[in-house]
Motif scaffolding. Structure first.
Motif, short mmCIF file in Angstrom:
data_model
loop_
_atom_site.label_atom_id
_atom_site.label_comp_id
_atom_site.label_asym_id
_atom_site.label_seq_id
_atom_site.Cartn_x
_atom_site.Cartn_y
_atom_site.Cartn_z
N ASN A 1 19.73 4.40 -15.51
CA ASN A 1 19.73 4.56 -14.06
C ASN A 1 21.16 4.54 -13.51
OD1 ASN A 1 18.83 4.79 -11.46
ND2 ASN A 1 17.98 2.73 -11.32
N ALA A 2 21.46 5.47 -12.65
CA ALA A 2 22.75 5.63 -11.98
C ALA A 2 23.85 6.15 -12.91
CB ALA A 2 23.20 4.34 -11.31
N HIS A 3 23.56 6.37 -14.20
CA HIS A 3 24.56 6.89 -15.14
C HIS A 3 24.12 8.19 -15.80
CE1 HIS A 3 26.94 3.21 -14.95
NE2 HIS A 3 25.81 2.53 -15.05
N GLY A 4 22.83 8.46 -15.87
CA GLY A 4 22.34 9.62 -16.59
C GLY A 4 22.33 9.35 -18.08
N VAL A 5 22.33 10.41 -18.86
CA VAL A 5 22.32 10.27 -20.32
C VAL A 5 23.76 10.05 -20.78
CG1 VAL A 5 21.72 11.31 -22.53
CG2 VAL A 5 20.27 11.72 -20.54
N ILE A 6 23.96 8.92 -21.46
CA ILE A 6 25.28 8.51 -21.90
C ILE A 6 25.22 8.00 -23.34
CG2 ILE A 6 26.18 7.97 -19.60
CD1 ILE A 6 25.51 5.02 -20.10
N ASP A 7 26.37 7.96 -23.98
CA ASP A 7 26.51 7.36 -25.31
C ASP A 7 27.26 6.05 -25.09
OD1 ASP A 7 26.92 6.74 -27.99
OD2 ASP A 7 27.63 8.74 -28.52
N SER A 8 26.58 4.93 -25.32
CA SER A 8 27.12 3.61 -25.00
C SER A 8 27.35 2.79 -26.27
CB SER A 8 26.11 2.80 -24.16
OG SER A 8 25.85 3.42 -22.94
N PRO A 9 28.28 1.85 -26.22
CA PRO A 9 28.40 0.90 -27.33
C PRO A 9 27.12 0.05 -27.41
CG PRO A 9 30.33 0.79 -25.89
CD PRO A 9 29.31 1.64 -25.20
N LEU A 10 26.65 -0.15 -28.63
CA LEU A 10 25.50 -1.02 -28.84
C LEU A 10 26.05 -2.43 -29.03
CD1 LEU A 10 22.41 -1.16 -29.11
CD2 LEU A 10 22.69 -0.78 -31.55
N THR A 11 26.42 -3.03 -27.92
CA THR A 11 27.05 -4.35 -27.92
C THR A 11 26.04 -5.43 -28.30
OG1 THR A 11 26.52 -4.63 -25.59
CG2 THR A 11 28.68 -3.65 -26.11
N THR A 12 26.54 -6.62 -28.55
CA THR A 12 25.66 -7.73 -28.91
C THR A 12 24.57 -7.97 -27.86
OG1 THR A 12 27.38 -8.74 -30.25
CG2 THR A 12 25.59 -10.18 -29.54
N PRO A 13 24.89 -7.96 -26.55
CA PRO A 13 23.80 -8.13 -25.58
C PRO A 13 22.72 -7.06 -25.70
CG PRO A 13 25.91 -8.51 -24.52
CD PRO A 13 26.21 -7.97 -25.89
N TRP A 14 23.10 -5.81 -25.94
CA TRP A 14 22.10 -4.76 -26.14
C TRP A 14 21.33 -5.01 -27.44
CZ3 TRP A 14 19.89 -1.68 -22.90
CH2 TRP A 14 20.57 -1.19 -21.79
N GLN A 15 22.03 -5.37 -28.52
CA GLN A 15 21.36 -5.61 -29.79
C GLN A 15 20.33 -6.73 -29.66
OE1 GLN A 15 24.02 -5.97 -33.19
NE2 GLN A 15 25.39 -4.46 -32.30
N ASN A 16 20.66 -7.74 -28.89
CA ASN A 16 19.74 -8.87 -28.71
C ASN A 16 18.49 -8.48 -27.93
OD1 ASN A 16 21.44 -10.56 -30.11
ND2 ASN A 16 22.44 -11.36 -28.29
N ARG A 17 18.51 -7.36 -27.26
CA ARG A 17 17.35 -6.90 -26.48
C ARG A 17 16.42 -6.00 -27.28
NH1 ARG A 17 21.33 -5.56 -21.68
NH2 ARG A 17 21.23 -7.51 -20.52
N ILE A 18 16.80 -5.61 -28.48
CA ILE A 18 15.97 -4.68 -29.27
C ILE A 18 14.67 -5.36 -29.67
CG2 ILE A 18 15.80 -3.35 -31.41
CD1 ILE A 18 18.86 -2.92 -31.19
N ALA A 19 13.57 -4.72 -29.27
CA ALA A 19 12.23 -5.24 -29.58
C ALA A 19 11.67 -4.60 -30.84
CB ALA A 19 11.30 -4.97 -28.41
N ALA A 20 12.05 -3.36 -31.11
CA ALA A 20 11.54 -2.63 -32.28
C ALA A 20 12.41 -1.41 -32.53
CB ALA A 20 10.10 -2.20 -32.05
#
Length: 142
Positions: free
Chosen positions: A118-137
């Motif tokens: 949201n507000a960024h569109g399709v982007i290529d982002s770093p998969l940082t530790t906070p994002w990794q911790n949110r992975i459910a599957a």
């Protein structure tokens, strides 16, 4: 096989964000990105998504997105190596329903993922530790 998923996902970068949309270069949300990749790889979509709210039924606690992923994608065991092209399903906060999707674009020392945000569109982002911790599957396209 996985290379084509990343290549297709990269071709969506820059597409503006719009809830429930799925048209490359015009607008999409995170599910719309996955739907678009599916269409490029497999033709028609396996099912039409029902209307959905941005919170993905969070108030009701039903795992709508997880259930759909389990119907159409191949689950990846947590112990299996991460590969570019893996579909990542995220919980945006602990205990909440899974409601965000992305494609792993780089599994190296500095992992990255492509997603419609949201507000960024399709982007290529770093998969940082906070994002990794949110992975459910994690899933792969059939």
């Amino acid at each position: 096989m996985a290379d084509d998923v990343v290549s297709i996902a990269r071709s969506w970068i820059g597409t503006p964000y719009q809830h429930q949309a799925s048209t490359k270069g015009v607008a999409c949300d995170c599910l719309g990105l996955i739907r678009g990749i599916w269409r490029e790889r497999h033709g028609g979509e396996p099912e039409a998504p029902p209307p959905y709210t941005p919170d993905w039924g969070e108030g009701g606690g039903q795992e709508v997105l997880m259930a759909a992923a389990l119907r159409h994608l191949v689950p990846v065991d947590p112990g299996v190596d991460w590969l570019p092209g893996d579909v990542l399903l995220f919980r945006m906060r602990a205990g909440a329903v899974a409601k965000h999707l992305g494609i792993l674009s780089d599994a190296g020392e500095a992992p990255r993922f492509i997603h419609a945000y949201n507000a960024h569109g399709v982007i290529d982002s770093p998969l940082t530790t906070p994002w990794q911790n949110r992975i459910a599957a994690r899933f792969r396209f059939p």
